[in-house]
Structure formats: structure tokens, C-alpha cells
Design a protein around this motif. Sequence first.
Motif, PDB file in Angstrom:
ATOM      1  N   VAL A  17      12.934   4.752   3.821  1.00  0.00           N
ATOM      2  CA  VAL A  17      12.241   5.718   2.967  1.00  0.00           C
ATOM      3  C   VAL A  17      11.776   5.042   1.676  1.00  0.00           C
ATOM      4  O   VAL A  17      10.644   5.237   1.234  1.00  0.00           O
ATOM      5  CB  VAL A  17      13.154   6.932   2.664  1.00  0.00           C
ATOM      6  N   GLU A  18      12.634   4.235   1.091  1.00  0.00           N
ATOM      7  CA  GLU A  18      12.266   3.531  -0.143  1.00  0.00           C
ATOM      8  C   GLU A  18      11.121   2.545   0.092  1.00  0.00           C
ATOM      9  O   GLU A  18      10.222   2.421  -0.739  1.00  0.00           O
ATOM     10  CB  GLU A  18      13.479   2.799  -0.726  1.00  0.00           C
ATOM     11  N   VAL A  19      11.136   1.871   1.237  1.00  0.00           N
ATOM     12  CA  VAL A  19      10.048   0.945   1.563  1.00  0.00           C
ATOM     13  C   VAL A  19       8.756   1.723   1.768  1.00  0.00           C
ATOM     14  O   VAL A  19       7.688   1.306   1.307  1.00  0.00           O
ATOM     15  CB  VAL A  19      10.395   0.098   2.809  1.00  0.00           C
ATOM     16  N   SER A  20       8.833   2.863   2.403  1.00  0.00           N
ATOM     17  CA  SER A  20       7.649   3.707   2.595  1.00  0.00           C
ATOM     18  C   SER A  20       7.078   4.152   1.255  1.00  0.00           C
ATOM     19  O   SER A  20       5.858   4.117   1.048  1.00  0.00           O
ATOM     20  CB  SER A  20       8.008   4.924   3.453  1.00  0.00           C
ATOM     21  N   GLU A  21       7.934   4.560   0.343  1.00  0.00           N
ATOM     22  CA  GLU A  21       7.482   4.978  -0.990  1.00  0.00           C
ATOM     23  C   GLU A  21       6.858   3.812  -1.745  1.00  0.00           C
ATOM     24  O   GLU A  21       5.836   3.967  -2.416  1.00  0.00           O
ATOM     25  CB  GLU A  21       8.650   5.560  -1.784  1.00  0.00           C
ATOM     26  N   LEU A  22       7.444   2.649  -1.612  1.00  0.00           N
ATOM     27  CA  LEU A  22       6.912   1.437  -2.229  1.00  0.00           C
ATOM     28  C   LEU A  22       5.516   1.137  -1.683  1.00  0.00           C
ATOM     29  O   LEU A  22       4.571   0.888  -2.445  1.00  0.00           O
ATOM     30  CB  LEU A  22       7.862   0.269  -1.944  1.00  0.00           C
ATOM     31  N   ALA A  23       5.372   1.200  -0.379  1.00  0.00           N
ATOM     32  CA  ALA A  23       4.074   0.938   0.250  1.00  0.00           C
ATOM     33  C   ALA A  23       3.028   1.975  -0.184  1.00  0.00           C
ATOM     34  O   ALA A  23       1.872   1.626  -0.434  1.00  0.00           O
ATOM     35  CB  ALA A  23       4.226   0.937   1.771  1.00  0.00           C
ATOM     36  N   GLN A  24       3.429   3.219  -0.288  1.00  0.00           N
ATOM     37  CA  GLN A  24       2.498   4.262  -0.729  1.00  0.00           C
ATOM     38  C   GLN A  24       2.017   4.005  -2.152  1.00  0.00           C
ATOM     39  O   GLN A  24       0.831   4.184  -2.454  1.00  0.00           O
ATOM     40  CB  GLN A  24       3.145   5.632  -0.624  1.00  0.00           C
ATOM     41  N   ARG A  25       2.920   3.569  -3.030  1.00  0.00           N
ATOM     42  CA  ARG A  25       2.513   3.231  -4.404  1.00  0.00           C
ATOM     43  C   ARG A  25       1.506   2.088  -4.396  1.00  0.00           C
ATOM     44  O   ARG A  25       0.493   2.126  -5.106  1.00  0.00           O
ATOM     45  CB  ARG A  25       3.727   2.828  -5.255  1.00  0.00           C
ATOM     46  N   LEU A  26       1.775   1.071  -3.574  1.00  0.00           N
ATOM     47  CA  LEU A  26       0.853  -0.058  -3.502  1.00  0.00           C
ATOM     48  C   LEU A  26      -0.503   0.372  -2.946  1.00  0.00           C
ATOM     49  O   LEU A  26      -1.542  -0.082  -3.427  1.00  0.00           O
ATOM     50  CB  LEU A  26       1.457  -1.174  -2.644  1.00  0.00           C
ATOM     51  N   GLU A  27      -0.503   1.242  -1.954  1.00  0.00           N
ATOM     52  CA  GLU A  27      -1.765   1.722  -1.388  1.00  0.00           C
ATOM     53  C   GLU A  27      -2.566   2.542  -2.395  1.00  0.00           C
ATOM     54  O   GLU A  27      -3.782   2.420  -2.473  1.00  0.00           O
ATOM     55  CB  GLU A  27      -1.499   2.554  -0.135  1.00  0.00           C
ATOM     56  N   ARG A  28      -1.883   3.361  -3.165  1.00  0.00           N
ATOM     57  CA  ARG A  28      -2.569   4.187  -4.173  1.00  0.00           C
ATOM     58  C   ARG A  28      -3.019   3.360  -5.370  1.00  0.00           C
ATOM     59  O   ARG A  28      -3.946   3.742  -6.076  1.00  0.00           O
ATOM     60  CB  ARG A  28      -1.638   5.299  -4.671  1.00  0.00           C
ATOM     61  N   ASP A  29      -2.338   2.247  -5.592  1.00  0.00           N
ATOM     62  CA  ASP A  29      -2.610   1.390  -6.748  1.00  0.00           C
ATOM     63  C   ASP A  29      -2.589   2.213  -8.024  1.00  0.00           C
ATOM     64  O   ASP A  29      -3.461   2.117  -8.883  1.00  0.00           O
ATOM     65  CB  ASP A  29      -3.946   0.669  -6.572  1.00  0.00           C
TER      66      ASP A  29
END
Length: 71
Positions: free
Chosen positions: A18-30
Motif C-alpha cells: 500500500v505504501e509503495v502504491s501511494e509512493l508511485a501515485q505521488r510520483l505519477e501526479r508529480d
Amino acid sequence: MTQNPEQAKPDLSKITEVEVSELAQRLERDDYKNAFECLNDWHLLRSLAFQRPELVESYMYLLDLEAFDEC
């Protein structure tokens, strides 16, 4: 107040999917206040890719890592 760099490093063995998913979402949204926040997330994802690749497999495209020949 300065923060010890060793204290700032998360324990990669305890990071969840879940934390990795949230991290990836932040990176995608920039969606960051500054470039350093983004860079910190990117370095965390990169560290996870080497130490816990099973968690990052779906997000490798965010790292833009390419194999290269050192010959």
C-alpha cells in the motif's frame, strides 16, 4: 534543528504494498512542493527496486532504468 540522515531513511523491510502504491501515485501526479520531495520519493522507489523488487515490479516505468553496456 538538523535531522540525522540515518534517521530519515525508512526501513525498507517494513514498507508495505500500500505504501509503495501511494509512493508511485505521488510520483505519477508529480504533486510536490519542491524538487527535493520528488527526488526523495524517486530514490526510495529505486532503493526498493533493488532490495524488494517484488513490490516495485508494477512501477518500474517510473524509474526509467535502462540496461547499458559498460564495454
